[in-house]
Design a protein around this motif. Structure first.
Motif, PDB file in Angstrom:
ATOM      1  N   VAL A   1     -15.299 -37.820 -22.306  1.00  0.00           N
ATOM      2  CA  VAL A   1     -16.307 -38.745 -21.753  1.00  0.00           C
ATOM      3  C   VAL A   1     -15.673 -39.581 -20.638  1.00  0.00           C
ATOM      4  O   VAL A   1     -16.248 -39.722 -19.552  1.00  0.00           O
TER       5      VAL A   1
ATOM      6  N   ALA B   1     -15.268 -37.508 -17.612  1.00  0.00           N
ATOM      7  CA  ALA B   1     -16.531 -37.366 -16.865  1.00  0.00           C
ATOM      8  C   ALA B   1     -16.787 -38.599 -16.012  1.00  0.00           C
ATOM      9  O   ALA B   1     -17.263 -38.494 -14.875  1.00  0.00           O
TER      10      ALA B   1
ATOM     11  N   SER C   1     -17.139 -38.887 -11.886  1.00  0.00           N
ATOM     12  CA  SER C   1     -18.413 -39.241 -11.258  1.00  0.00           C
ATOM     13  C   SER C   1     -18.502 -40.661 -10.698  1.00  0.00           C
ATOM     14  O   SER C   1     -19.334 -40.929  -9.854  1.00  0.00           O
TER      15      SER C   1
ATOM     16  N   THR D   1     -21.884 -35.268  -8.527  1.00  0.00           N
ATOM     17  CA  THR D   1     -22.844 -34.504  -9.336  1.00  0.00           C
ATOM     18  C   THR D   1     -22.413 -33.044  -9.409  1.00  0.00           C
ATOM     19  O   THR D   1     -22.399 -32.444 -10.493  1.00  0.00           O
TER      20      THR D   1
ATOM     21  N   LEU E   1     -19.397 -32.532 -11.678  1.00  0.00           N
ATOM     22  CA  LEU E   1     -19.689 -32.455 -13.121  1.00  0.00           C
ATOM     23  C   LEU E   1     -20.157 -31.054 -13.501  1.00  0.00           C
ATOM     24  O   LEU E   1     -19.804 -30.537 -14.560  1.00  0.00           O
ATOM     25  N   PHE E   2     -20.948 -30.459 -12.609  1.00  0.00           N
ATOM     26  CA  PHE E   2     -21.407 -29.077 -12.840  1.00  0.00           C
ATOM     27  C   PHE E   2     -20.209 -28.139 -12.929  1.00  0.00           C
ATOM     28  O   PHE E   2     -20.086 -27.318 -13.847  1.00  0.00           O
TER      29      PHE E   2
ATOM     30  N   ILE F   1     -18.221 -28.354 -16.142  1.00  0.00           N
ATOM     31  CA  ILE F   1     -18.774 -27.595 -17.273  1.00  0.00           C
ATOM     32  C   ILE F   1     -18.290 -26.146 -17.190  1.00  0.00           C
ATOM     33  O   ILE F   1     -17.850 -25.556 -18.187  1.00  0.00           O
TER      34      ILE F   1
ATOM     35  N   MET G   1     -26.884 -36.780 -14.414  1.00  0.00           N
ATOM     36  CA  MET G   1     -25.959 -35.644 -14.495  1.00  0.00           C
ATOM     37  C   MET G   1     -24.915 -35.861 -15.582  1.00  0.00           C
ATOM     38  O   MET G   1     -24.480 -34.903 -16.237  1.00  0.00           O
ATOM     39  N   ILE G   2     -24.516 -37.125 -15.784  1.00  0.00           N
ATOM     40  CA  ILE G   2     -23.550 -37.410 -16.866  1.00  0.00           C
ATOM     41  C   ILE G   2     -24.186 -37.027 -18.205  1.00  0.00           C
ATOM     42  O   ILE G   2     -23.527 -36.429 -19.067  1.00  0.00           O
TER      43      ILE G   2
ATOM     44  N   PHE H   1     -26.459 -34.785 -18.654  1.00  0.00           N
ATOM     45  CA  PHE H   1     -26.496 -33.315 -18.707  1.00  0.00           C
ATOM     46  C   PHE H   1     -25.121 -32.765 -19.080  1.00  0.00           C
ATOM     47  O   PHE H   1     -24.992 -31.891 -19.944  1.00  0.00           O
ATOM     48  N   PHE H   2     -24.102 -33.317 -18.424  1.00  0.00           N
ATOM     49  CA  PHE H   2     -22.728 -32.844 -18.649  1.00  0.00           C
ATOM     50  C   PHE H   2     -22.335 -32.992 -20.119  1.00  0.00           C
ATOM     51  O   PHE H   2     -21.836 -32.047 -20.739  1.00  0.00           O
ATOM     52  N   LEU H   3     -22.582 -34.189 -20.663  1.00  0.00           N
ATOM     53  CA  LEU H   3     -22.137 -34.436 -22.040  1.00  0.00           C
ATOM     54  C   LEU H   3     -22.942 -33.625 -23.045  1.00  0.00           C
ATOM     55  O   LEU H   3     -22.385 -33.135 -24.040  1.00  0.00           O
TER      56      LEU H   3
END
Lengths: 224, 313
Positions: A20, A23, A27, A101, A104-105, A108, B297-298, B300-302
């Motif tokens: 977390v 992330a 971002s 954004t 983050l994609f 994943i 988006m955060i 979505f990511f999590l």
């Protein structure tokens, strides 16, 4: 002594929290949040090391926890905050190649890629010691997230936070797969890179992008 | 249809309608205190609703039947959605109403009518609010689906009642998937209920308005219904978060004592979450409109990570 199941549960939850914070580092744009996320991330690593020490008492784990606490939770964030005050930059809004954004994609996909790759390399560990497998995957994913920050941000100070995140990823990987000697080398190399970067940038000024920084270095050379 | 389900319908809808203004009041009070003001009394939301219910509803001469019908559709849809999310007690059988997809579609229906009513009167503010609402919904709705899909992966069911039942009585603080999913659920709660940093429910400034802009043409009992349905929607989304992450105390069998203690427990947990929302709102500035997808988006990511974790387990 705490039960092994309880420790595994706590470690898994902390691993999730480490991602977390990763992330958030990928971002966020304001530097205070970035440094705060990095500090919290390092603190989670300290807790993970301490929990692993409770499960498998080893002085190495305790020393890692103490070193991480003193350097990454206290010293480095304090230094970066001091530099931030001097350079008067509060936000990094410029990006190379990819926006937060998009990052983050990509993260994943990286996570998926690491999980898939590791199933081929250390897949046996998944059934034998699931927590170590998860920790190793999270560690490498965090390292790649740090790498993403390093090349997607323009400001040097944010790039350093990316490097530091990478190093946290390597540390996390090392915590769960300590018998891998290569990882120690990688750790040292990355530490050296960070040290060199920090020293150079502190000497020539951090309030710039890489391009401006190069120009400044050229100016110094001409002056010589 | 058994007695337990009929009792559940009455209890859940009435309880949701009764506590929702209280939670809104707590958010406002905490925000006011954080700003160094006394703020309105906690019961002010109830006084406002009572006052508005007694007042006449006025309509623009340009508005059609959509404006007149939308508040009633909204409150009906949200009251139906309240059946999907048990607040204090989980009935034995849910008769199909507990499906996650039904719940999401009901919320989308309410949003659709809200946006339509904003456009209906032809005012510049209403149209702007509807446009912004639809822009945000085009981003948040797929993410909301992913968040609930992650929940479905974690609990192996699409049934919200079953999720809550499985969750009740367990300690989830160690579950990494639930640790991950708690943040997206909170972000969905913030975005869906038009709160800072996405929207500012306190202002009527052109720059910040989304939700309030759509309601600007409403007055009297229609405005009361819109306000109540907004507050109920917030309570329902709070209930999903509370009953998944902090489920202790929810009644799994019908019984007066169990329901009363569960109601008290939910009230306390809801008040704590409302206070946290108030603090969260006070500590952030409103985001620029085009930065909102970053926040989403955060989420979505999590939630995608939570799904991946469950898949690889």
């Amino acid at each position: 002594m705490m039960a092994a199941g309880l420790i595994d549960g706590w470690v898994e939850a902390l691993l999730a929290l480490v991602l977390v914070t990763g992330a958030f580092i990928v971002s966020r744009r304001d530097l205070h949040s970035l440094v705060f996320a990095y500090t919290i991330q390092s603190l989670f690593l300290v807790f993970i090391a301490l929990l692993l020490y409770l499960a498998h008492p080893s002085e190495v784990l305790l020393s890692i926890a103490l070193l991480t606490l003193s350097s990454k939770v206290l010293l480095i964030p304090y230094t970066i905050k001091r530099i931030q005050k001097q350079i008067k930059i509060s936000r990094d809004v410029e990006f190379h190649y990819i926006s937060p954004t998009g990052s983050l994609f990509v993260t994943i996909l990286l996570f998926l890629f690491v999980y898939y790759s590791f199933s081929g390399v250390i897949g046996g560990l998944f059934t034998a010691d699931k927590i170590s497998y998860t920790g190793a995957v999270f560690g490498v994913s965090l390292m790649l997230m740090g790498m993403l920050v390093t090349f997607s941000r323009k400001k040097v100070i944010t790039k350093i936070i990316g490097y530091l995140t990478m190093e946290n990823g390597v540390l996390l990987f090392g915590l769960f797969l300590t018998e891998l000697p290569l990882i120690i080398e990688v750790l040292i190399i990355i530490d050296l890179i960070i040290m060199v970067l920090l020293v150079t940038i502190l000497a020539a000024g951090m309030d710039s992008t890489m391009e401006e920084f190069h120009n400044r270095l050229h100016i110094f050379r001409r002056e010589d | 249809m058994n007695l337990s389900f009929i009792a559940y319908c009455f209890i859940n809808i009435i309880f949701a309608a009764l506590v929702s203004p209280f939670f809104m009041g707590i958010v406002k009070k905490v925000k006011a205190l954080a700003q160094g003001r006394m703020g309105p009394p906690l019961m002010q939301q109830y006084y406002n609703l009572l006052k508005l219910f007694r007042k006449e509803a006025l309509y623009s001469t340009d508005s059609s039947w959509v404006t007149r019908v939308a508040p009633y559709v909204n409150i009906t849809v949200i009251a139906t959605a309240a059946l999907c999310v048990p607040l204090v007690f989980i009935p034995e059988a849910a008769y199909g109403i507990s499906n996650v997809i039904v719940f999401l579609y009901l919320l989308a229906t309410a949003r659709f009518f809200m946006a339509l009513s904003g456009l209906d009167a032809g005012s510049a503010f209403g149209g702007m609010g509807s446009s912004r609402e639809m822009s945000i919904s085009s981003v948040i709705e797929p993410v909301t689906i992913v968040v609930f899909a992650a929940l479905a992966f974690i609990f192996n069911t699409l049934n919200l009642h079953e999720m809550f039942r499985e969750s009740a009585g367990q300690v989830h603080l160690f579950d990494p998937s639930l640790v991950l999913i708690s943040i997206p659920l909170f972000i969905v709660l913030i975005v869906e209920t038009a709160r800072i940093p996405v929207d500012n429910p306190e202002t009527h400034l052109e720059l910040t308005m989304i939700h309030e802009a759509m309601m600007i043409e409403y007055s009297g009992r229609d405005l009361a219904l819109m306000d109540l349905s907004h507050a109920m929607k917030q309570t329902l989304l709070m209930a999903v978060l509370i009953n998944i992450i902090f489920p202790w105390g929810i009644a799994t069998e019908m019984g007066v004592a169990g329901i009363i203690s569960a109601a008290a427990g939910f009230l306390l947990k809801g008040a704590a979450l409302s206070a946290f929302i108030g603090l969260f709102e006070s500590s952030l500035a409103k985001m620029r409109f085009f930065l909102v997808p970053n926040l989403i988006m955060i989420a979505f990511f999590l939630s995608a990570l939570a799904i991946l974790l469950e898949v690889f387990r």
